[in-house]
Design a protein around this motif. Sequence first.
Motif, short mmCIF file in Angstrom:
data_model
loop_
_atom_site.label_atom_id
_atom_site.label_comp_id
_atom_site.label_asym_id
_atom_site.label_seq_id
_atom_site.Cartn_x
_atom_site.Cartn_y
_atom_site.Cartn_z
N GLN A 111 0.82 -1.21 0.00
CA GLN A 111 0.00 0.00 0.00
C GLN A 111 0.86 1.27 0.00
OE1 GLN A 111 -3.57 0.39 2.30
NE2 GLN A 111 -3.71 -1.81 2.69
N LEU A 112 1.90 1.26 0.81
CA LEU A 112 2.76 2.45 0.91
C LEU A 112 3.49 2.71 -0.40
CD1 LEU A 112 3.65 4.70 2.84
CD2 LEU A 112 5.51 3.21 3.61
N HIS A 113 4.04 1.65 -1.00
CA HIS A 113 4.76 1.84 -2.26
C HIS A 113 3.80 2.14 -3.40
CE1 HIS A 113 8.83 1.27 -0.92
NE2 HIS A 113 8.42 0.25 -0.17
N GLY A 114 2.56 1.67 -3.29
CA GLY A 114 1.54 2.07 -4.25
C GLY A 114 1.29 3.56 -4.20
N TRP A 115 1.29 4.10 -2.99
CA TRP A 115 1.13 5.56 -2.83
C TRP A 115 2.29 6.29 -3.50
CZ3 TRP A 115 4.14 9.42 -0.93
CH2 TRP A 115 3.54 10.68 -0.84
N TYR A 116 3.51 5.84 -3.25
CA TYR A 116 4.68 6.49 -3.86
C TYR A 116 4.58 6.46 -5.39
CZ TYR A 116 7.58 7.00 0.39
OH TYR A 116 8.10 7.39 1.60
N ALA A 117 4.15 5.32 -5.94
CA ALA A 117 4.05 5.19 -7.39
C ALA A 117 3.05 6.18 -7.97
CB ALA A 117 3.66 3.75 -7.75
N LYS A 118 1.93 6.34 -7.30
CA LYS A 118 0.91 7.28 -7.79
C LYS A 118 1.35 8.73 -7.61
CE LYS A 118 -3.02 4.21 -6.87
NZ LYS A 118 -4.18 3.95 -5.98
N ASP A 119 2.06 9.00 -6.54
CA ASP A 119 2.48 10.37 -6.23
C ASP A 119 3.58 10.87 -7.16
OD1 ASP A 119 2.31 12.65 -4.19
OD2 ASP A 119 4.44 12.16 -4.13
N LYS A 120 4.37 9.95 -7.69
CA LYS A 120 5.44 10.30 -8.66
C LYS A 120 6.38 11.38 -8.13
CE LYS A 120 2.59 9.02 -12.64
NZ LYS A 120 3.23 7.71 -12.84
N THR A 121 6.76 11.31 -6.89
CA THR A 121 7.73 12.17 -6.18
C THR A 121 7.22 13.59 -5.95
OG1 THR A 121 9.05 13.15 -8.01
CG2 THR A 121 9.62 10.90 -7.33
N GLN A 122 5.95 13.87 -6.30
CA GLN A 122 5.46 15.24 -6.23
C GLN A 122 5.41 15.77 -4.79
OE1 GLN A 122 4.80 17.11 -9.33
NE2 GLN A 122 6.12 15.34 -9.65
N SER A 123 4.94 14.96 -3.86
CA SER A 123 4.85 15.41 -2.46
C SER A 123 6.24 15.67 -1.89
CB SER A 123 4.10 14.38 -1.61
OG SER A 123 2.75 14.31 -1.98
N THR A 124 7.17 14.77 -2.17
CA THR A 124 8.54 14.96 -1.70
C THR A 124 9.12 16.25 -2.29
OG1 THR A 124 8.90 12.58 -1.50
CG2 THR A 124 10.87 13.97 -1.65
N GLN A 125 8.90 16.47 -3.58
CA GLN A 125 9.43 17.68 -4.22
C GLN A 125 8.82 18.94 -3.63
OE1 GLN A 125 10.35 18.03 -8.37
NE2 GLN A 125 9.81 15.90 -8.78
N ARG A 126 7.52 18.92 -3.37
CA ARG A 126 6.88 20.12 -2.82
C ARG A 126 7.39 20.42 -1.41
NH1 ARG A 126 2.36 18.20 -5.84
NH2 ARG A 126 1.59 17.02 -4.07
N GLU A 127 7.62 19.38 -0.62
CA GLU A 127 8.14 19.62 0.73
C GLU A 127 9.58 20.11 0.69
OE1 GLU A 127 7.24 16.70 3.69
OE2 GLU A 127 5.16 16.48 3.00
N LEU A 128 10.36 19.61 -0.25
CA LEU A 128 11.73 20.12 -0.42
C LEU A 128 11.71 21.56 -0.93
CD1 LEU A 128 13.46 16.96 -1.91
CD2 LEU A 128 13.72 17.88 0.40
N LEU A 129 10.73 21.88 -1.75
CA LEU A 129 10.57 23.27 -2.21
C LEU A 129 10.33 24.19 -1.01
CD1 LEU A 129 10.16 25.48 -4.35
CD2 LEU A 129 7.80 24.67 -4.59
N ALA A 130 9.45 23.77 -0.10
CA ALA A 130 9.18 24.59 1.10
C ALA A 130 10.44 24.72 1.95
CB ALA A 130 8.04 23.97 1.90
#
Length: 202
Positions: A177-196
């Motif tokens: 389930q967790l890796h399914g979330w990562y696959a759908k997110d396509k690094t976008q959440s990580t990138q946005r938090e790094l942007l902040a």
Amino acid sequence: MATPVLTPERLAASYSYPAYRQLIDELQAEGKTTGPQQSELLTNYTRLNVQRMGRLDKTIHLLPELQAAVAALPRRYAWLIITEGWCGDAAQIVPVLEAVAQASGGTISTHYLLRDDNLDLMDQYLTNGGRSIPKLVVLDAETLTEVTHWGPRPEPAQRMFLDLKSQNLPFEEFSTQLHGWYAKDKTQSTQRELLALLAALA
């Protein structure tokens, strides 16, 4: 005056990203993974993680606003990244951290340390009392003092992690389930938090 997080000598003994990847590959060839605990399960996780990192290395496209934030950084930083080869979250996030650093043109340098070889450092950055990784510690490149830190995963994934953990699911289902979330997110959440995080440094 703030205390350096670690000595220049210790930082110099860390792994570069290519060296970190090479270490994992060499251990894999021996049927092993990083860290003192060795098992077929951890080795299998590591094999999956090598595939994940390889795929992300080839497919990451940084958000234009993240690239702009990297270009606008006012001074040099050393990114200390605490990780392990068997960690699935690290496999999903470490390539993003490296891509951001590469986009900086040398303003950000990355330095990888294995968690279980550096527990004194890890224990300064616990998450809810646990040694969760990956952990990014942003250091001033000159003084090696901490500027900020981030991790072990983006907030939506952390919420999901805590929710799944509370359900006492079998690890395989939990992980799927967790890796399914990562696959759908396509690094976008990580990138946005790094942007902040970068915006706060400007």
